[in-house]
Design an enzyme around this catalytic site. Structure first.
Site, PDB file in Angstrom:
ATOM      1  CB  SER A  11     -17.626  15.765  -4.862  1.00 16.46           C
ATOM      2  OG  SER A  11     -18.278  15.608  -6.085  1.00 16.46           O
ATOM      3  CE1 TYR A  27     -20.178  11.189  -3.786  1.00 15.25           C
ATOM      4  CE2 TYR A  27     -20.517  13.013  -5.305  1.00 15.25           C
ATOM      5  CZ  TYR A  27     -19.660  12.146  -4.640  1.00 15.25           C
ATOM      6  OH  TYR A  27     -18.299  12.250  -4.826  1.00 15.25           O
TER       7      TYR A  27
HETATM    8  N1  LIG Z   1     -13.536   9.072  -8.125  1.00 17.50           N
HETATM    9  C1  LIG Z   1     -14.034  10.268  -8.382  1.00 17.50           C
HETATM   10  O1  LIG Z   1     -14.190  10.663  -9.550  1.00 17.50           O
HETATM   11  C2  LIG Z   1     -14.396  11.190  -7.257  1.00 17.50           C
HETATM   12  C3  LIG Z   1     -14.785  12.490  -7.611  1.00 17.50           C
HETATM   13  C4  LIG Z   1     -15.140  13.359  -6.605  1.00 17.50           C
HETATM   14  C5  LIG Z   1     -15.099  12.957  -5.287  1.00 17.50           C
HETATM   15  N2  LIG Z   1     -14.728  11.690  -4.979  1.00 17.50           N
HETATM   16  C6  LIG Z   1     -14.722  11.320  -3.562  1.00 17.50           C
HETATM   17  O2  LIG Z   1     -13.497  10.769  -3.211  1.00 17.50           O
HETATM   18  C7  LIG Z   1     -13.677   9.826  -2.154  1.00 17.50           C
HETATM   19  C8  LIG Z   1     -12.999   8.515  -2.532  1.00 17.50           C
HETATM   20  O3  LIG Z   1     -13.570   8.060  -3.727  1.00 17.50           O
HETATM   21  P1  LIG Z   1     -12.864   6.949  -4.649  1.00 17.50           P
HETATM   22  O4  LIG Z   1     -13.194   7.315  -6.036  1.00 17.50           O
HETATM   23  O5  LIG Z   1     -11.460   6.748  -4.223  1.00 17.50           O
HETATM   24  O6  LIG Z   1     -13.778   5.694  -4.261  1.00 17.50           O
HETATM   25  P2  LIG Z   1     -13.446   4.162  -4.070  1.00 17.50           P
HETATM   26  O7  LIG Z   1     -12.315   3.734  -4.949  1.00 17.50           O
HETATM   27  O8  LIG Z   1     -14.750   3.460  -4.201  1.00 17.50           O
HETATM   28  O9  LIG Z   1     -12.946   4.107  -2.558  1.00 17.50           O
HETATM   29  C9  LIG Z   1     -13.823   4.426  -1.526  1.00 17.50           C
HETATM   30  C10 LIG Z   1     -13.185   4.088  -0.197  1.00 17.50           C
HETATM   31  O10 LIG Z   1     -14.128   4.393   0.842  1.00 17.50           O
HETATM   32  C11 LIG Z   1     -14.347   3.205   1.626  1.00 17.50           C
HETATM   33  N3  LIG Z   1     -15.703   3.184   2.130  1.00 17.50           N
HETATM   34  C12 LIG Z   1     -16.865   3.182   1.404  1.00 17.50           C
HETATM   35  N4  LIG Z   1     -17.918   3.065   2.215  1.00 17.50           N
HETATM   36  C13 LIG Z   1     -17.414   2.986   3.496  1.00 17.50           C
HETATM   37  C14 LIG Z   1     -17.998   2.810   4.769  1.00 17.50           C
HETATM   38  N5  LIG Z   1     -19.327   2.679   4.925  1.00 17.50           N
HETATM   39  N6  LIG Z   1     -17.189   2.760   5.847  1.00 17.50           N
HETATM   40  C15 LIG Z   1     -15.862   2.864   5.720  1.00 17.50           C
HETATM   41  N7  LIG Z   1     -15.239   3.008   4.537  1.00 17.50           N
HETATM   42  C16 LIG Z   1     -16.020   3.069   3.437  1.00 17.50           C
HETATM   43  C17 LIG Z   1     -14.053   2.059   0.650  1.00 17.50           C
HETATM   44  O11 LIG Z   1     -13.684   0.856   1.294  1.00 17.50           O
HETATM   45  P3  LIG Z   1     -14.719  -0.328   1.677  1.00 17.50           P
HETATM   46  O12 LIG Z   1     -15.640  -0.506   0.516  1.00 17.50           O
HETATM   47  O13 LIG Z   1     -13.818  -1.493   1.962  1.00 17.50           O
HETATM   48  O14 LIG Z   1     -15.403   0.163   2.905  1.00 17.50           O
HETATM   49  C18 LIG Z   1     -12.838   2.617  -0.081  1.00 17.50           C
HETATM   50  O15 LIG Z   1     -11.656   2.423   0.668  1.00 17.50           O
HETATM   51  C19 LIG Z   1     -15.179   9.730  -1.943  1.00 17.50           C
HETATM   52  O16 LIG Z   1     -15.555  10.526  -0.852  1.00 17.50           O
HETATM   53  C20 LIG Z   1     -15.760  10.275  -3.230  1.00 17.50           C
HETATM   54  O17 LIG Z   1     -17.021  10.862  -3.039  1.00 17.50           O
HETATM   55  C21 LIG Z   1     -14.381  10.786  -5.938  1.00 17.50           C
END
Ligand SMILES: NC(=O)c1ccc[n+]([C@@H]2O[C@H](COP(=O)([O-])OP(=O)(O)OC[C@H]3O[C@@H](n4cnc5c(N)ncnc54)[C@H](OP(=O)(O)O)[C@@H]3O)[C@@H](O)[C@H]2O)c1
Length: 257
Positions: free
Chosen positions: A148, A161
Site C-alpha cells: 500500500s 493498517y
Molecule cells: N483499494 C485500494 O485503494 C488499496 C490501496 C492500497 C492497498 N490495497 C490493498 O489491496 C488489497 C486488496 O484490497 P481491495 O481494495 O481489493 O479490497 P476488497 O475489494 O475489500 O477485497 C478484499 C479481499 O480480501 C478478502 N479478505 C478480507 N478479509 C479476509 C480474511 N479475514 N480472510 C480471507 N480473505 C479476506 C475479501 O474477501 P472476504 O470479505 O470474502 O473474505 C476480498 O476478497 C488489500 O490488501 C488492501 O490493503 C488496496
C-alpha cells in the site's frame, strides 16, 4: 520469434483476497497468461463465481477455497489443501487485506490484532508454508505481497493498517534476502488509491475524493486492472532478476512533492 517471457503456462498461483477487487483482477490476469489459480477469501459464493468466470474467460483451472485468514492456526492446513488439489503451487499472491479506521489512542487491541493477523501474520505463515513446499519440491517460487502507500508513509486513524503494511514490506525484504539462494523471489506491489469495495466509503466522501485526485498526478483513481501488469511481470520469467522490491502503482502519488 514467439515471446514467452510473460507466459505462465504450467504454473499454479494461490491468490488470497481473490473474491473481488484487486485480488480478483490479479487472479484473472495470471490465468490470462496461462496459470491455473487457487482463490482464497471468506465468501465461498464470491469465490465460486470468480472461479467460474475465470475458467470461462481463460480456459484455465480455478479452485475456490473459502478460508478466514484470521484463523492463523489453520493457515498451514489451507496451504496444504491448496497444494494437494492443484498438485503444487508456484506463485503465492497475498492480497487479502482489511482495515479499521479509529484514532490511535482509541483503537481497540482486538481490532489492531485482527488487522495485523489478516494483513501481516497470515502472510508470514503462508510464505513459510510456500517456502517449505518449494524447497521440498526443489523448485523456484514467486511471492507477491500486496502492500500500500502505507508501506511508504502514514496518515491519521489507520495505525493498525499502516503497521501491518510497513511490516509486510519488512517481511518482503527479509524473505527476499533469505530465500534468494532457493530461487524464491519475493516482491511487493504498492497500489495507490484504487476503486474497490474497500475504498467505497472514501470515494463517496467529496472532500476525500478531491484530495485523492489532487495528490495523484495522473488525475484519477486506479482500477484493479491497473495492478495486473506488474503482478504478471513479478510472477513470470521476465521478473527472474527482481527480488526484494516494492513497485508503487499509484498514478505518480509517491513521486509528487
Ligand atoms: N483499494 C485500494 O485503494 C488499496 C490501496 C492500497 C492497498 N490495497 C490493498 O489491496 C488489497 C486488496 O484490497 P481491495 O481494495 O481489493 O479490497 P476488497 O475489494 O475489500 O477485497 C478484499 C479481499 O480480501 C478478502 N479478505 C478480507 N478479509 C479476509 C480474511 N479475514 N480472510 C480471507 N480473505 C479476506 C475479501 O474477501 P472476504 O470479505 O470474502 O473474505 C476480498 O476478497 C488489500 O490488501 C488492501 O490493503 C488496496
Amino acid at each position: 520469434m514467439e515471446n514467452r517471457r510473460f507466459d505462465l503456462t504450467g504454473r499454479t498461483a494461490l491468490i488470497t483476497g481473490a473474491g473481488r477487487g484487486i485480488g480478483r483482477a490479479i487472479a484473472q490476469g495470471l490465468a490470462e497468461h496461462g496459470a491455473d489459480v487457487v482463490l482464497v477469501a471468506r465468501s465461498g459464493d464470491q469465490l465460486r463465481t470468480a472461479a467460474q468466470e475465470i475458467t470461462a474467460a481463460t480456459s484455465r483451472k480455478a479452485w475456490a477455497m473459502p478460508f478466514d485468514l484470521a484463523d492463523l492456526d489453520g493457515v498451514e492446513r489451507l496451504f496444504a489443501a491448496a497444494a494437494e488439489v492443484a498438485r503444487g503451487i508456484d506463485i503465492l499472491v497475498h492480497c487479502a487485506g482489511t482495515t479499521v479506521r479509529t484514532p490511535s489512542e482509541e483503537v481497540p487491541l482486538a481490532d489492531f490484532k485482527r488487522v495485523m493477523d489478516v494483513n501481516l501474520t497470515s502472510a508470514l505463515l503462508l510464505s513459510q508454508a510456500f517456502g517449505r513446499h518449494c524447497r521440498e519440491a526443489g523448485k523456484p517460487g514467486r511471492i507477491i505481497h500486496i502492500g500500500s502507500l502505507a508501506c511508504h508513509a502514514a496518515r491519521p486513524t489507520i495505525a493498525a493498517y499502516t503497521c501491518s503494511k510497513m511490516g509486510l514490506l519488512g517481511l518482503t525484504r527479509t524473505l527476499a534476502v533469505e530465500w534468494a539462494p532457493h530461487h524464491i523471489n519475493v516482491n511487493a506491489i504498492g497500489p495507490g488509491y484504487i476503486a474497490t469495495e474497500l475504498t467505497e466509503p472514501l470515494r463517496k466522501d467529496p472532500e476525500f475524493d478531491r484530495w485523492v485526485l489532487a495528490k495523484t498526478p495522473l488525475g484519477r483513481w486506479g482500477t484493479p486492472q491497473d495492478l495486473v501488469g506488474v503482478a504478471v511481470l513479478l510472477a513470470s520469467k521476465a521478473g527472474e532478476f527482481i527480488t526484494g522490491q516494492i513497485f508503487y502503482v499509484d498514478g505518480g502519488w509517491t513521486a509528487l512533492i
